[in-house]
Design a protein around this motif. Structure first.
Motif, PDB file in Angstrom:
ATOM      1  N   THR A 289       0.851  -1.180   0.000  1.00  0.00           N
ATOM      2  CA  THR A 289       0.000   0.000   0.000  1.00  0.00           C
ATOM      3  C   THR A 289       0.890   1.234   0.000  1.00  0.00           C
ATOM      4  O   THR A 289       1.941   1.259   0.661  1.00  0.00           O
ATOM      5  N   ASP A 293      -3.646   3.885  -1.763  1.00  0.00           N
ATOM      6  CA  ASP A 293      -3.869   2.950  -2.866  1.00  0.00           C
ATOM      7  C   ASP A 293      -3.203   1.606  -2.584  1.00  0.00           C
ATOM      8  O   ASP A 293      -2.207   1.517  -1.858  1.00  0.00           O
ATOM      9  N   TYR A 295      -1.394  -1.683  -4.317  1.00  0.00           N
ATOM     10  CA  TYR A 295      -0.664  -2.106  -5.504  1.00  0.00           C
ATOM     11  C   TYR A 295      -0.483  -3.624  -5.468  1.00  0.00           C
ATOM     12  O   TYR A 295      -0.011  -4.172  -4.469  1.00  0.00           O
ATOM     13  N   ALA A 304      -2.692  -0.972  -9.820  1.00  0.00           N
ATOM     14  CA  ALA A 304      -2.931  -0.068  -8.692  1.00  0.00           C
ATOM     15  C   ALA A 304      -4.437   0.139  -8.544  1.00  0.00           C
ATOM     16  O   ALA A 304      -5.133   0.446  -9.523  1.00  0.00           O
ATOM     17  N   TYR A 305      -4.930  -0.015  -7.309  1.00  0.00           N
ATOM     18  CA  TYR A 305      -6.366   0.075  -7.043  1.00  0.00           C
ATOM     19  C   TYR A 305      -6.665   1.132  -5.994  1.00  0.00           C
ATOM     20  O   TYR A 305      -5.946   1.265  -4.993  1.00  0.00           O
ATOM     21  N   ARG A 306      -7.732   1.880  -6.221  1.00  0.00           N
ATOM     22  CA  ARG A 306      -8.288   2.748  -5.205  1.00  0.00           C
ATOM     23  C   ARG A 306      -9.137   1.881  -4.292  1.00  0.00           C
ATOM     24  O   ARG A 306     -10.097   1.249  -4.720  1.00  0.00           O
ATOM     25  N   HIS A 311     -13.172  -1.984  -5.276  1.00  0.00           N
ATOM     26  CA  HIS A 311     -11.778  -1.655  -5.591  1.00  0.00           C
ATOM     27  C   HIS A 311     -11.676  -1.332  -7.082  1.00  0.00           C
ATOM     28  O   HIS A 311     -11.960  -2.173  -7.933  1.00  0.00           O
ATOM     29  N   LEU A 314      -6.886   2.043 -11.077  1.00  0.00           N
ATOM     30  CA  LEU A 314      -6.570   3.427 -11.414  1.00  0.00           C
ATOM     31  C   LEU A 314      -6.256   3.568 -12.899  1.00  0.00           C
ATOM     32  O   LEU A 314      -5.761   2.628 -13.539  1.00  0.00           O
TER      33      LEU A 314
END
Length: 420
Positions: A289, A293, A295, A304-306, A311, A314
């Motif tokens: 993290t 975010d 990863y 990569a995720y918000r 989820h 990005l």
């Protein structure tokens, strides 16, 4: 002439059958193992009908590819029992892998047959019968003395290495074992594709057993609606692929096709990776993290995720590992600590720093860490390295480069709260 033709057909069919290789078994089909042990490095070996499964996942291979001398003795069809010898008072025998096949015993060290073997079971273990079902080592103090427990039907034999005495035991609460296994100082009796954990001194079975072996000792995809999949991932002996924690203290872990979320209140949730992170699907190499975010690294790519209720990937991702982290993939693990703008990347036994604020990222500051890791994370209390079924906690990042190995902890018990 008709009889001759019929005999020729039968002969051809038998020859074809003899020449045809045996079907390669699939451990996720619920097969019964003939024997289970660990090798010198603690990696589990599962034997079935002349085949060998190494570790908790992966395809079967011929047992004689690893233990080649078995070919010379024409015992390719089965292994009755196996164990790794634990006898520190005799260093020339300690850590040997012992096989029992019909009436004979084979002793291997580093996968090579020891001189003078095979021998008759009665010569090495007097008082122990032939054609065993299972065997498992029991070092002191787990047993009163360094011993081996042998199983044949409902008969249990404790063999004392020091005195060569054999003591008969009654393990009334246990089923008959088809193989037995000592792993992480616990004892398991396999029967069919189920297992029970038992006390080696008394044979007592505590807890809810039997359990399904595929849930805990094999990394299989979902195969039964009857399985408790949260307990399966909580208590699995298969190593984690990746682990990280967010700023709120929630922990995210990845194993095979499963995503495990342990919240601050100890609530555990298990979901398929492909449901939560559909672009990744399964088999994550590393996770970390950074800021808010998450990863995920898989093979040569970084996703990569918000983090949120859903989820979201990005924009601009996935990117290559080289582009995002300045190093050629794949990598073994990665982690970041809150007070730094760096991500620490582990590849083999080397660690690198990556400045995430740099416009062109490079992996710099190469140095050796204590040992390679399967997964790693950083939190307010320090750094956690996961290796196999254990994890090691380091109060500070600098301690990763020291020679003082910290206390070893069990992943299933102390990270996920499993009771066994």
């Amino acid at each position: 002439a008709k009889l001759l033709t019929l005999l020729c057909i039968i002969s051809d069919n038998l020859l074809t059958k003899w020449r045809s290789p045996a079907a390669v078994p699939d451990r996720c089909q619920g097969i019964e193992m003939d024997a289970v042990t660990v090798n010198e490095d603690g990696i589990p070996y599962f034997f079935h009908s002349g085949f060998l499964f190494k570790g908790f996942h992966g395809a079967a291979e011929r047992a004689n590819e690893t233990f080649t001398e078995l070919d010379e003795h024409q015992h390719l069809g089965h292994v009755d029992a196996a164990f790794r010898l634990h006898y520190e008072d005799h260093p020339t025998e300690h850590n040997n892998i012992i096989f029992f096949l019909d009436t004979q015993i084979f002793s291997y060290y580093q996968h090579k047959l020891e001189g003078g073997y095979p021998k008759n079971i009665s010569e090495v273990y007097p008082g122990i019968p032939d054609h065993l079902d299972a065997a498992v080592e029991c070092p002191k103090p787990e047993c009163e003395e360094d011993s081996v427990i042998f199983f044949k039907g409902d008969e249990i034999f404790h063999f004392n290495f020091k005195t060569k005495a054999v003591e008969m035991k009654e393990f009334t609460s246990m089923p008959n074992c088809t193989s037995a296994f000592r792993f992480m100082e616990h004892y398991y009796c396999f029967h069919g594709h189920n297992f029970s954990k038992f006390d080696p001194k008394t044979g007592e079975v505590h807890g809810r057993y039997p359990k399904e072996a595929r849930d805990f000792f094999m990394r299989c995809s979902k195969f039964s609606d009857d399985s408790d999949h949260v307990e399966r991932e909580r208590c699995s002996r298969a190593h984690l692929d990746a682990i990280t924690a967010d700023n709120e203290g929630d922990m995210f872990a990845f194993r095979g096709q499963s995503f495990i979320c342990k919240e601050v209140n100890d609530t555990l949730k298990v979901e398929p990776i492909e449901l939560t992170f559909k672009e990744v699907k399964s088999d994550v190499d590393a996770a970390f993290t950074f800021k808010d975010d998450l990863y995920l690294v898989k093979d040569e790519h970084v996703f990569a995720y918000r983090v949120g209720e859903n989820h979201t990937l990005l924009d601009g991702y996935p990117k290559t590992v080289k582009e995002e982290l300045g190093i050629e993939g794949p990598i073994d693990s990665a982690f970041s600590c809150d007070e730094h703008q760096h991500v620490h990347v582990v590849k083999g036994q080397l660690m690198y720093d990556v400045d995430m604020a740099a416009s062109e990222r490079n992996a710099t500051n190469e140095r050796s860490i204590m040992f390679p890791s399967d997964a790693a994370m950083c939190g307010p209390r320090g750094v956690t390295l996961v290796k196999g079924n254990h994890f090691y906690h380091f109060d500070t990042l600098k301690l990763l480069f020291s020679r003082a190995v910290p206390e070893r902890h069990q992943v299933s018990l102390e990270l996920f709260g499993c009771d066994h």
